[in-house]
Design a protein around this motif. Structure first.
Motif, PDB file in Angstrom:
ATOM      1  N   ASP A 153       1.233  -1.053  -0.568  1.00  0.00           N
ATOM      2  CA  ASP A 153       0.031   0.521   0.024  1.00  0.00           C
ATOM      3  C   ASP A 153       1.089   1.368  -0.007  1.00  0.00           C
ATOM      4  OD1 ASP A 153       1.077  -0.416   2.164  1.00  0.00           O
ATOM      5  OD2 ASP A 153      -1.263  -1.117   3.457  1.00  0.00           O
ATOM      6  N   ALA A 154       0.303   1.977  -0.348  1.00  0.00           N
ATOM      7  CA  ALA A 154       1.210   3.240  -0.590  1.00  0.00           C
ATOM      8  C   ALA A 154       0.337   5.112  -1.013  1.00  0.00           C
ATOM      9  CB  ALA A 154       2.010   3.926  -1.833  1.00  0.00           C
ATOM     10  N   ARG A 155       1.414   5.836  -0.077  1.00  0.00           N
ATOM     11  CA  ARG A 155       0.517   6.949   0.074  1.00  0.00           C
ATOM     12  C   ARG A 155       1.038   8.474  -1.826  1.00  0.00           C
ATOM     13  NH1 ARG A 155      -2.251   9.562   3.955  1.00  0.00           N
ATOM     14  NH2 ARG A 155      -2.691  11.501   2.738  1.00  0.00           N
ATOM     15  N   TYR A 156       0.156   8.905  -2.057  1.00  0.00           N
ATOM     16  CA  TYR A 156       1.203   9.824  -3.236  1.00  0.00           C
ATOM     17  C   TYR A 156       0.374  11.854  -3.247  1.00  0.00           C
ATOM     18  CZ  TYR A 156       1.096   5.524  -5.603  1.00  0.00           C
ATOM     19  OH  TYR A 156       1.100   3.844  -6.097  1.00  0.00           O
ATOM     20  N   SER A 157       1.556  11.974  -3.117  1.00  0.00           N
ATOM     21  CA  SER A 157       1.659  13.478  -2.377  1.00  0.00           C
ATOM     22  C   SER A 157       2.470  13.959  -3.806  1.00  0.00           C
ATOM     23  CB  SER A 157       1.796  13.787  -0.883  1.00  0.00           C
ATOM     24  OG  SER A 157       3.373  13.525  -0.961  1.00  0.00           O
ATOM     25  N   PRO A 158       2.211  15.287  -3.680  1.00  0.00           N
ATOM     26  CA  PRO A 158       3.688  16.274  -4.576  1.00  0.00           C
ATOM     27  C   PRO A 158       4.519  15.893  -3.708  1.00  0.00           C
ATOM     28  CG  PRO A 158       1.431  17.430  -4.572  1.00  0.00           C
ATOM     29  CD  PRO A 158       1.297  16.072  -3.212  1.00  0.00           C
ATOM     30  N   ALA A 159       5.055  16.092  -2.251  1.00  0.00           N
ATOM     31  CA  ALA A 159       6.299  16.066  -1.319  1.00  0.00           C
ATOM     32  C   ALA A 159       6.936  14.718  -1.644  1.00  0.00           C
ATOM     33  CB  ALA A 159       5.801  16.453   0.155  1.00  0.00           C
ATOM     34  N   GLY A 160       5.575  13.353  -0.926  1.00  0.00           N
ATOM     35  CA  GLY A 160       6.530  12.174  -0.913  1.00  0.00           C
ATOM     36  C   GLY A 160       6.170  11.744  -1.961  1.00  0.00           C
ATOM     37  N   GLY A 161       5.814  11.730  -3.620  1.00  0.00           N
ATOM     38  CA  GLY A 161       6.128  10.677  -4.826  1.00  0.00           C
ATOM     39  C   GLY A 161       5.034   9.868  -4.075  1.00  0.00           C
ATOM     40  N   ASN A 165       5.855   3.179   2.389  1.00  0.00           N
ATOM     41  CA  ASN A 165       6.155   3.384   4.283  1.00  0.00           C
ATOM     42  C   ASN A 165       5.439   3.669   4.796  1.00  0.00           C
ATOM     43  OD1 ASN A 165       9.496   2.739   3.643  1.00  0.00           O
ATOM     44  ND2 ASN A 165       8.761   5.056   2.819  1.00  0.00           N
ATOM     45  N   TRP A 166       4.004   4.143   3.852  1.00  0.00           N
ATOM     46  CA  TRP A 166       2.718   4.300   4.351  1.00  0.00           C
ATOM     47  C   TRP A 166       1.951   2.664   4.600  1.00  0.00           C
ATOM     48  CZ3 TRP A 166      -2.767   3.053   2.233  1.00  0.00           C
ATOM     49  CH2 TRP A 166      -3.205   3.509   3.110  1.00  0.00           C
ATOM     50  N   GLN A 317      24.335  11.276   5.609  1.00  0.00           N
ATOM     51  CA  GLN A 317      22.720  12.015   6.358  1.00  0.00           C
ATOM     52  C   GLN A 317      22.271  10.488   5.892  1.00  0.00           C
ATOM     53  OE1 GLN A 317      20.870  14.025   2.954  1.00  0.00           O
ATOM     54  NE2 GLN A 317      19.072  13.238   4.591  1.00  0.00           N
ATOM     55  N   PHE A 318      21.744   9.735   7.296  1.00  0.00           N
ATOM     56  CA  PHE A 318      21.045   8.554   7.365  1.00  0.00           C
ATOM     57  C   PHE A 318      20.201   8.432   6.764  1.00  0.00           C
ATOM     58  CE2 PHE A 318      25.127   8.701  10.475  1.00  0.00           C
ATOM     59  CZ  PHE A 318      25.878   6.907   9.941  1.00  0.00           C
ATOM     60  N   GLN A 319      19.365   7.130   6.182  1.00  0.00           N
ATOM     61  CA  GLN A 319      18.391   6.503   5.694  1.00  0.00           C
ATOM     62  C   GLN A 319      16.958   6.651   7.120  1.00  0.00           C
ATOM     63  OE1 GLN A 319      17.886   4.119   3.298  1.00  0.00           O
ATOM     64  NE2 GLN A 319      15.618   2.992   3.764  1.00  0.00           N
ATOM     65  N   GLU A 320      16.439   7.294   6.791  1.00  0.00           N
ATOM     66  CA  GLU A 320      15.554   7.828   8.217  1.00  0.00           C
ATOM     67  C   GLU A 320      14.723   5.562   7.854  1.00  0.00           C
ATOM     68  OE1 GLU A 320      14.046   7.005  11.264  1.00  0.00           O
ATOM     69  OE2 GLU A 320      13.728   9.558  11.085  1.00  0.00           O
ATOM     70  N   ASN A 321      15.289   4.579   8.996  1.00  0.00           N
ATOM     71  CA  ASN A 321      13.902   3.272   9.128  1.00  0.00           C
ATOM     72  C   ASN A 321      12.889   3.260  10.469  1.00  0.00           C
ATOM     73  OD1 ASN A 321      15.712   2.170   6.925  1.00  0.00           O
ATOM     74  ND2 ASN A 321      17.757   2.247   8.492  1.00  0.00           N
ATOM     75  N   ARG A 322      13.234   4.083  11.147  1.00  0.00           N
ATOM     76  CA  ARG A 322      11.877   3.969  11.868  1.00  0.00           C
ATOM     77  C   ARG A 322      10.501   4.524  11.660  1.00  0.00           C
ATOM     78  NH1 ARG A 322      13.420   8.515  15.751  1.00  0.00           N
ATOM     79  NH2 ARG A 322      14.315   9.977  14.069  1.00  0.00           N
ATOM     80  N   GLN A 323       8.921   3.493  11.342  1.00  0.00           N
ATOM     81  CA  GLN A 323       7.951   3.574  10.516  1.00  0.00           C
ATOM     82  C   GLN A 323       7.655   4.574  11.296  1.00  0.00           C
ATOM     83  OE1 GLN A 323       5.972  -0.102  11.112  1.00  0.00           O
ATOM     84  NE2 GLN A 323       4.166   0.147  10.053  1.00  0.00           N
ATOM     85  N   PHE A 324       7.265   5.171  12.650  1.00  0.00           N
ATOM     86  CA  PHE A 324       6.637   5.756  12.901  1.00  0.00           C
ATOM     87  C   PHE A 324       6.841   7.370  11.920  1.00  0.00           C
ATOM     88  CE2 PHE A 324       5.426   9.612  15.185  1.00  0.00           C
ATOM     89  CZ  PHE A 324       4.345   9.824  15.863  1.00  0.00           C
ATOM     90  N   PHE A 325       8.526   7.722  11.707  1.00  0.00           N
ATOM     91  CA  PHE A 325       9.022   8.913  10.846  1.00  0.00           C
ATOM     92  C   PHE A 325       8.895   8.253   9.596  1.00  0.00           C
ATOM     93  CE2 PHE A 325      10.419   8.773  15.434  1.00  0.00           C
ATOM     94  CZ  PHE A 325       9.955  10.353  15.490  1.00  0.00           C
ATOM     95  N   THR A 326       8.507   7.631   9.150  1.00  0.00           N
ATOM     96  CA  THR A 326       8.346   6.466   7.741  1.00  0.00           C
ATOM     97  C   THR A 326       6.925   6.676   6.839  1.00  0.00           C
ATOM     98  OG1 THR A 326       8.473   4.708   7.350  1.00  0.00           O
ATOM     99  CG2 THR A 326      10.716   6.158   7.660  1.00  0.00           C
ATOM    100  N   GLY A 328       3.683   8.287   6.977  1.00  0.00           N
ATOM    101  CA  GLY A 328       2.008   9.232   6.392  1.00  0.00           C
ATOM    102  C   GLY A 328       2.966  10.790   6.896  1.00  0.00           C
ATOM    103  N   THR A 329       3.849  10.610   6.668  1.00  0.00           N
ATOM    104  CA  THR A 329       4.807  11.844   6.461  1.00  0.00           C
ATOM    105  C   THR A 329       4.992  13.037   5.410  1.00  0.00           C
ATOM    106  OG1 THR A 329       7.118  11.231   6.071  1.00  0.00           O
ATOM    107  CG2 THR A 329       6.406  10.625   8.965  1.00  0.00           C
ATOM    108  N   GLU A 330       3.813  12.500   4.675  1.00  0.00           N
ATOM    109  CA  GLU A 330       4.392  13.498   3.539  1.00  0.00           C
ATOM    110  C   GLU A 330       4.105  14.702   3.423  1.00  0.00           C
ATOM    111  OE1 GLU A 330       0.396  12.150   3.864  1.00  0.00           O
ATOM    112  OE2 GLU A 330       1.914  10.956   3.424  1.00  0.00           O
ATOM    113  N   LEU A 331       3.156  15.318   4.172  1.00  0.00           N
ATOM    114  CA  LEU A 331       2.733  16.405   4.358  1.00  0.00           C
ATOM    115  C   LEU A 331       3.985  17.687   5.171  1.00  0.00           C
ATOM    116  CD1 LEU A 331      -0.734  17.717   5.544  1.00  0.00           C
ATOM    117  CD2 LEU A 331       0.160  18.047   3.947  1.00  0.00           C
TER     118      LEU A 331
END
Length: 867
Positions: A153-161, A165-166, A317-326, A328-331
């Motif tokens: 499943d995925a979210r689509y937005s201008p910021a997150g493409g 992660n959602w 710069q390290f990749q974010e792997n924590r689910q809470f921060f990946t 639904g963060t497109e906004l």
């Protein structure tokens, strides 16, 4: 500025080729390809009877629903209608949306069905549905299921493409039926957000992948030459009298850890255990907005960071792997002002603890008494909680609020004589906050306002950043103008001192104009980052103090010609000045071309870049910028890549590159050169077991740079250099060899249970050839500096994860982590790879085994049934 005009002429010459290629296509055909397809409509059918989710579609009501069929190919050849029909129907009731799809094919052997972990398509067919529930043509949801029943499943937005992660909680079943396969999906309204309108109009599209022929089809045609994705969906009609449900769920967790590190010191235990508990909460405040909170979060099972030897003046710069921060963060990612790794990051006083130790002293008896030593210095900040509130109104206004709290962090130091311990504060109690307003507009446009804030208790500093963004496209969605203005504000004193912050106010702006649709697209823009602009307390910026101009042009052919499926190319030009003082930094022209061959599905491409003399003001680490810079001779790079067909059991990725520099005539030094190559074979043993290996190697010969580690007056050579040249910088000519080996494998038991393992060995060796002092205005003079500054960094990690989704949204995960690293200096450093590998294996490693249990509790499932 002369370099700018020279490169502009070169760019014009290079672009003449694509322009001539475009002339071979008629203007009418090109114009049609850049116009969105007409929007199809599908009527959803309301039901009152129950649907059994079994992948059979044998309820009679399915045959009464309107049919969506005649999908149109998107790749590899955009435009043709499907030969093997897809049939989709949509039902709904008061609580769920039901989707039934039949994918016709020629034989069972034509239906690829590899099993993978969640959100990984792999070598398989799949079916997906896309929903734009507010019909703003910018934001949407995607739900996919593979032939083996694996969900994505995925979210689509201008910021997150496209953001996979959602994750949502929904159900699906698949089945093979003769030469067809069937997908049945139930998406509860609690998984999505929509308005309270009595009659709904949603954006809708369906997608089918036939992996055997590498084909992808959409119900409503999606044209590659048209800018945007969500704006090319069709429409779902007939949804009446559905109400957004109370969205309330609780996901409590318990976890346990066993950690072992061979300290082998008296009084220090090699093993330790810990137990944790907390919960994630989701609450639908209303039909549009949702609160997500994590209480006493535990991120101990996330994948290990890829540690590297950092020779640059900027942080890694390290990749974010924590689910809470990946999720639904497109906004919050609008404007690139939020680097989530700042939350719970290394304490700001981590590196200053040794400077606060009581030094040793000479006792009256003439014996030197040792001082204090560091016992523990936590490298991460433990969060107390984190909360997100986000959503979008029926008028297209997106609102997001993020907040997180972290507690005080202390290092422990011990007196070496009497054993007394004391604590040193390294991170005060802190609050991290973000607020976003994002208004969707017509024609795939928007305006946004973002504010980030970090407030720290005690005598240190706070930081605030505010940014405004916009994008306006014309009605035909062919041209757009975009831009941003950002202001950063910091107040207080440097942590652990009384020195006021010296970058209290700063700004950034950028403006650009683009042609966004068609085979031929381009953009031009300009921007400034002031010398005091600093968003790094909650964002990430590698270097401010810039004035930049850029232009790029892209020419793409999306339909097959000759023996290839497509052709993609771009060329770009950039030019940069230091903002204060205004001085030349660099100019660049770069480009890339790639294609995929029709029969073999072999993708290959080449890339290049040309750079005149560069003045690197950051490498000397001297602030304020402007007096010192490292002069980098003119250089050119050429690279290429090749990816084979992933449908084959054995597939291979290759890449290679070379960079050569002009001779630097100022000093008797060899010419700078660099080389790199990588090879990555992957082997699919079966539909359940796969392996992938990646080897990359790079060599930078005669690189000139700041001597990593700086100078230390405890060494005679360093103290002598500082006495003789107190204002100058020590540079070194060095040879840097880096080798990275990564081996990963996975076994998927079924669509809810998997085992993955990933091992990585990284080694980088630096050998210094000679040294020079850097004076103002880029002047370099060889010096007789005799301290051995060679060094080698090794890092080794193993991450093994067993995951079982035993119920929707509920999981058991067992993780083993093994980690070790070493930093060797002077005579201990070795350029021999196998010596480094042996050293890494024999270095003490930290072993950690953990188990974590999540259980998803949904209020709608727990509430008493009426009637």
């Amino acid at each position: 500025m002369k370099y700018y005009w020279i490169l502009l002429v070169l760019m014009s010459a290079l672009l003449a080729g694509p322009a001539r290629a475009q002339s071979t296509t008629t203007a009418a055909t090109a114009a049609a390809a850049a116009v969105p397809a007409p929007k199809r409509q599908l009527q959803a059918l309301r039901i009152t009877e129950s649907i059994k989710l079994d992948g059979q579609l044998d309820e009679a009501i399915w045959q009464q629903a309107p049919l969506a069929t005649d999908f149109i190919q998107n790749r590899p050849n955009p435009g043709p209608h499907e030969k093997h029909p897809t049939e989709v129907r949509v039902l709904y009731d008061d609580a769920n949306l039901y989707i039934g799809a039949i994918m016709h094919d020629v034989s069972p052997d034509s239906i690829m069905r590899e099993l993978t972990a969640r959100d990984d398509f792999g070598n398989t067919d799949f079916f997906g549905i896309f929903l734009d529930t507010y019909h703003d043509k910018i934001n949407g949801y995607g739900f996919f299921v593979s032939t083996g029943g694996v969900q994505s499943d995925a979210r689509y937005s201008p910021a997150g493409g496209e953001d996979f992660n959602w994750n949502a909680v929904w159900e699906s079943r698949t089945a093979l039926r003769g030469t067809d396969w069937v997908a049945e999906m139930r998406i509860p309204y609690s998984a999505i957000r929509f308005s309270k309108a009595a009659e709904q109009l949603w954006g809708l599209n369906f997608m089918r992948q036939r992996k055997r022929d590498n084909q992808a089809f959409f119900w409503n045609e999606v044209k590659p030459a048209v800018d945007g994705f969500v704006n090319q969906w069709g429409e779902l009609k007939g949804l009446r009298d559905i109400k957004p449900p109370l969205r309330l769920s609780l996901t409590p967790y318990v976890s346990g850890y066993v950690n072992h590190y061979p300290y082998n010191e008296q009084g220090t235990r090699n093993s330790s255990t810990s137990f944790n508990g907390g919960a994630d909460v989701k609450w639908g405040i209303n039909e549009s907005f949702t609160l997500d909170a994590t209480l006493v979060p535990d991120f101990g099972q996330v994948q290990s960071d890829n540690q590297v030897l950092n020779l640059s003046p900027f942080e890694v710069q390290f990749q974010e792997n924590r689910q809470f921060f990946t999720e639904g963060t497109e906004l919050f990612n609008k404007g690139d002002l939020f680097y989530s790794r700042r939350v719970g990051a290394q304490p700001i006083g981590f590196g200053g603890v040794r400077g606060q130790l009581r030094a040793g002293k000479m006792a009256p008896d003439g014996q030197r008494r040792p001082g204090e030593a560091v016992v523990s210095n936590p490298g991460v900040t433990r969060l107390l909680n984190a909360t997100k509130i986000s959503g979008r109104t029926s008028k297209g206004l997106g609102i997001g609020v993020f907040n997180a709290l972290s507690n005080d962090v202390y290092a422990t130091v011990r007196d070496s004589v009497d054993g007394r311990e004391r604590e040193v504060l390294t991170q005060p109690f802190s609050n991290y906050n973000i607020m976003v307003l994002d208004q969707s507009l017509k024609n795939n446009s928007y305006v946004s306002l973002i504010n980030t804030n970090v407030t720290r208790w005690g005598s240190t500093y706070d930081a605030n950043v505010t940014g405004g963004l916009f994008r306006f496209a014309n009605k035909q969605n062919s041209y757009a103008v975009d831009g941003r203005v950002v202001y950063s504000r910091r107040r207080g004193t440097t942590f652990g001192s009384e020195t006021p912050i010296d970058d209290q106010n700063g700004y950034k702006y950028q403006i650009g104009v683009s042609k966004i649709s068609g085979n031929l697209t381009w953009n031009v823009g300009q921007g400034i980052e002031s010398d005091t602009y600093n968003p790094n307390d909650l964002g990430i910026l590698f270097g401010n103090n810039n004035i930049s101009q850029y232009a790029s042009l892209s020419y793409n052919k999306y339909n097959p010609f000759w023996k290839v499926n497509n052709f993609r190319s771009w060329v770009g030009l950039s030019h940069s000045l230091l903002y204060k003082p205004t001085r030349y930094q660099n100019a660049n022209i770069s480009g890339e071309a790639s294609t995929t061959f029709t029969k073999s599905f072999l993708t290959t491409g080449v890339n290049f870049d040309l750079n005149p003399v560069t003045h690197d003001y950051y490498e000397p680490r001297q602030y304020p910028l402007g007096n010192y810079y490292v002069r980098v001779p003119a250089n050119a790079g050429l690279g290429g890549f090749l990816y084979s067909d992933y449908r084959k059991k054995l597939a291979l990725d290759l890449n290679a590159g070379v960079r050569g520099s002009a001779q630097d005539e100022r000093l008797p030094r060899p010419r700078r050169m660099s080389y790199n190559w990588g090879i990555s074979p992957r082997y699919r043993v079966s539909n359940q077991l796969n392996f992938r290996y990646n080897l990359s190697w790079s060599l930078r010969e005669n690189q000139i740079g700041y001597v990593n580690g700086g100078l230390d007056n405890e060494y005679v050579a360093d103290a002598g250099f500082r006495r003789q040249y107190p204002d100058d910088v020590l540079l070194g000519r060095r040879r840097v060899v880096t080798v990275i080996n990564t081996l990963s494998g996975g076994y998927t038991f079924n669509n809810r249970m998997s085992l993955t393992i990933r091992t990585r060995h990284y080694t980088s060796t630096v050998n210094y050839r000679d040294f020079a002092r850097l004076s103002p205005n880029g002047e370099e003079t060889l010096v007789d500096y005799r301290r051995n500054r060679d060094n080698t960094f090794n890092a080794f990690n193993v991450d093994a994860v067993y995951a079982w989704w035993f119920a929707p949204g509920s999981q058991v995960s067992i993780v083993w982590k093994n980690a070790g690293s070493s930093f060797l200096e002077a005579n201990e450093a070795t350029p021999l790879y196998f010596s480094n590998l042996s050293n890494t294996i024999n270095t003490p490693h930290n072993n950690n085994v953990s188990i974590k249990i999540l259980y998803y509790l949904d209020y709608l499932m727990l509430r008493p049934k009426r009637g």
